[in-house]
Enzyme design. Structure first.
Site, PDB file in Angstrom:
ATOM      1  N   ASN A 212      -6.637  -0.699  -6.112  1.00  8.81           N
ATOM      2  CA  ASN A 212      -6.004  -0.568  -7.429  1.00  8.81           C
ATOM      3  C   ASN A 212      -5.794  -1.972  -7.982  1.00  8.81           C
ATOM      4  O   ASN A 212      -5.933  -2.955  -7.260  1.00  8.81           O
ATOM      5  CB  ASN A 212      -4.695   0.229  -7.303  1.00  8.81           C
ATOM      6  N   ASP A 281      -2.945   5.650  -1.822  1.00  8.15           N
ATOM      7  CA  ASP A 281      -2.461   6.941  -1.323  1.00  8.15           C
ATOM      8  C   ASP A 281      -3.521   7.701  -0.545  1.00  8.15           C
ATOM      9  O   ASP A 281      -3.195   8.627   0.197  1.00  8.15           O
ATOM     10  CB  ASP A 281      -1.981   7.798  -2.499  1.00  8.15           C
ATOM     11  N   LYS A 291     -23.429  -0.302   5.833  1.00  8.38           N
ATOM     12  CA  LYS A 291     -23.341  -0.101   4.381  1.00  8.38           C
ATOM     13  C   LYS A 291     -24.018   1.233   4.009  1.00  8.38           C
ATOM     14  O   LYS A 291     -25.155   1.494   4.458  1.00  8.38           O
ATOM     15  CB  LYS A 291     -24.048  -1.271   3.693  1.00  8.38           C
ATOM     16  N   PHE A 326       9.217   1.008  -5.137  1.00  4.46           N
ATOM     17  CA  PHE A 326       8.742   0.831  -6.506  1.00  4.46           C
ATOM     18  C   PHE A 326       7.939   2.075  -6.860  1.00  4.46           C
ATOM     19  O   PHE A 326       7.286   2.660  -5.991  1.00  4.46           O
ATOM     20  CB  PHE A 326       7.834  -0.409  -6.604  1.00  4.46           C
ATOM     21  N   LYS A 340      11.140  10.584  -6.062  1.00  2.00           N
ATOM     22  CA  LYS A 340      10.681   9.698  -4.970  1.00  2.00           C
ATOM     23  C   LYS A 340      11.849   9.063  -4.237  1.00  2.00           C
ATOM     24  O   LYS A 340      11.820   8.896  -3.019  1.00  2.00           O
ATOM     25  CB  LYS A 340       9.772   8.599  -5.513  1.00  2.00           C
ATOM     26  N   LYS A 344      11.855   9.846  -0.350  1.00  2.00           N
ATOM     27  CA  LYS A 344      11.610   8.728   0.572  1.00  2.00           C
ATOM     28  C   LYS A 344      12.922   8.148   1.095  1.00  2.00           C
ATOM     29  O   LYS A 344      12.910   7.103   1.747  1.00  2.00           O
ATOM     30  CB  LYS A 344      10.759   7.656  -0.113  1.00  2.00           C
TER      31      LYS A 344
HETATM   32  O1  C5P Z   1       4.456   7.804  -3.874  1.00  2.10           O
HETATM   33  P1  C5P Z   1       4.192   6.505  -4.528  1.00  2.10           P
HETATM   34  O2  C5P Z   1       2.953   5.821  -4.033  1.00  2.10           O
HETATM   35  O3  C5P Z   1       4.241   6.510  -6.028  1.00  2.10           O
HETATM   36  O4  C5P Z   1       5.454   5.638  -4.087  1.00  2.10           O
HETATM   37  C1  C5P Z   1       5.584   4.326  -4.421  1.00  2.10           C
HETATM   38  C2  C5P Z   1       6.445   3.619  -3.393  1.00  2.10           C
HETATM   39  O5  C5P Z   1       6.107   4.077  -2.088  1.00  2.10           O
HETATM   40  C3  C5P Z   1       6.207   2.140  -3.379  1.00  2.10           C
HETATM   41  O6  C5P Z   1       7.407   1.494  -3.023  1.00  2.10           O
HETATM   42  C4  C5P Z   1       5.123   1.987  -2.325  1.00  2.10           C
HETATM   43  O7  C5P Z   1       5.143   0.676  -1.776  1.00  2.10           O
HETATM   44  C5  C5P Z   1       5.502   3.048  -1.326  1.00  2.10           C
HETATM   45  N1  C5P Z   1       4.368   3.660  -0.622  1.00  2.10           N
HETATM   46  C6  C5P Z   1       4.363   3.698   0.758  1.00  2.10           C
HETATM   47  N2  C5P Z   1       3.307   4.247   1.432  1.00  2.10           N
HETATM   48  C7  C5P Z   1       2.295   4.816   0.778  1.00  2.10           C
HETATM   49  C8  C5P Z   1       2.288   4.837  -0.628  1.00  2.10           C
HETATM   50  C9  C5P Z   1       3.349   4.243  -1.308  1.00  2.10           C
HETATM   51  O8  C5P Z   1       5.317   3.190   1.359  1.00  2.10           O
HETATM   52  N3  C5P Z   1       1.300   5.331   1.431  1.00  2.10           N
END
Ligand code: C5P
Length: 408
Positions: A212, A281, A291, A326, A340, A344
């Protein structure tokens, strides 16, 4: 006019070099701004300027001898100096830098430095060859890694008759750095921060990946701001073009899995975790060893599996850490972020709308909303990432001071 240094206690450390005359001018400027200045001199500094000059200008006794236990009056002043708001060493010679980097004490300045607990600024002055010497560079890096700020020397004619890099910065520039440093809070001294930054890369094959556009700028800004407020920072960074900031431990990683391992490895010694990283994600189910070859016009299929959610894993194993996430959102900013925060098990979440122009990924500015567990929603205006970092740390510092249990 009210001056920004009014009421501030500053120790001016002077070591021996021709640039000592600029320390006299610096002292004059500090006093003019309303600061209470205590001068401490290295043994060699006295060969260039007498303590009397500094004493007359500061109207305070000058500390230039290592404390003599019979002298209780000077003890009082040494205590006052140790409790000052800032120590600025200007000029700092190669010898004084070496002693400071290694904690060696053989004169009043080096002794006071070791006893001093507040923020320290150092303005080196020496000849260009010395400034370039690997030992001097290493000493500077060591001190930077402990949070000491440097005011770089300038190019100009040096005492040895050549023109080069090593001339003490002008007193006005040092004064500006002093003002800047004192304007900042030193409210995170000794706090252990773990900060993640940048994107992750999820590889399809040895040369291709899904990622990204995260630049890492927000996470680096948080790391630098925390360091500048006295925190011990560990930065875990995905791939970014940014230079590792001095004054902190930096670990590089590429994939979400690698970031997960690093975060969990450092969690036990962390008090505050700030997960700024834009962690991917999804990752390809398999990373091909070779490759992937084009098969004519045939489409190829790649199965993506969810990556480990680092914050959800942290939620399971944390032991009192203050955790900030974040959330980059493109719709329903506040509701999605609140979801979130709960899912989390975060203490705070910083939400930003990445679909709005001029904010979010890559940019130097951002517009964010802070949400916390008590239900507070605070929308900030468009600000620089540095300013957002400081505002976030203001909130964290306030929460830590109202809850001394955190991170214990
Ligand atoms: O679910 P989302 O990706 O939007 O969540 C964002 C937050 O979760 C950010 O703080 C990111 O660093 C963290 N994150 C994580 N592990 C992942 C994806 C996102 O800790 N696989």
């Amino acid at each position: 006019m009210t001056s920004s240094l009014k009421g501030k206690k500053i120790v001016l450390g002077v070591s021996g070099g021709i640039a000592c005359y600029k320390a006299v001018e610096l002292l004059r400027l500090l006093v003019k701004e309303g600061a209470r200045v205590f001068v401490v001199m290295s043994r060699n500094a006295k060969k260039f300027v007498t303590p009397l000059t500094f004493e007359a200008l500061s109207r305070n006794p000058v500390y230039h001898k290592v404390f003599d236990s019979a002298d209780s009056a000077s003890m009082e002043h040494i205590r006052a100096a140790e409790a000052a708001d800032l120590l600025v060493v200007a000029p700092a010679t190669a010898g004084t830098l070496g002693k400071m980097a290694h904690g060696l004490t053989d004169d009043a300045l080096s002794t006071l430095f070791v006893a001093f607990r507040g923020p320290v600024l150092v303005a080196p002055a020496m000849n260009d060859g010395m400034y370039d010497n690997p030992a001097v560079r290493a000493n500077i890096e060591t001190m930077q890694s402990r949070g000491i700020g440097f005011i770089d020397p300038e190019v100009g004619s040096l005492a040895c008759g050549v023109v080069g890099l090593g001339r003490l910065a002008e007193p006005e520039k040092i004064l500006a750095a002093v003002r800047d440093r004192l304007a900042r809070a030193w409210d995170l001294a000794g706090r252990q921060f773990l900060i993640t930054a940048g994107p992750t890369r999820e590889f399809l094959d040895p040369v291709r990946y899904i990622s990204n556009p995260s630049s890492g700028k927000m996470g680096y800004a948080v790391a630098e701001a925390a360091r500048d407020r006295g925190a011990q920072v560990t930065l875990i960074s995905g791939p970014t073009p940014l230079k590792p900031p001095p004054g902190m431990r930096v670990f590089a990683c590429k994939t979400a899995q690698e970031m997960r391992t690093l975060v969990l490895d450092h969690l036990a010694s962390t008090e505050i975790l700030v997960m700024t990283a834009a962690v991917g994600d999804f990752a390809p189910e398999q990373v091909q060893k070779e490759k992937i070859k084009k098969q004519g016009d045939e489409p190829i299929q790649i199965r993506l599996l969810p990556t480990p959610d680092i914050l959800r894993e942290v939620a399971k194993s944390k032991t009192g850490q203050f955790v900030v996430g974040f959330a980059a959102e493109t719709e329903n900013l506040v509701e999605s972020a609140r979801e979130k925060l709960l899912k989390k098990d975060l203490d705070m979440i910083v939400a930003n709308d990445v679909s709005a122009p001029g904010i979010g990924f890559q940019s130097d500015t951002n517009q964010v909303t802070f949400l916390d567990r008590s239900g507070t929603v605070e929308q900030l205006p468009l600000l620089s990432k540095r300013e957002i970092a400081h505002r976030l740390l203001d909130r964290i510092a306030a929460k830590l001071s109202s809850n001394p249990q955190t991170g214990s």
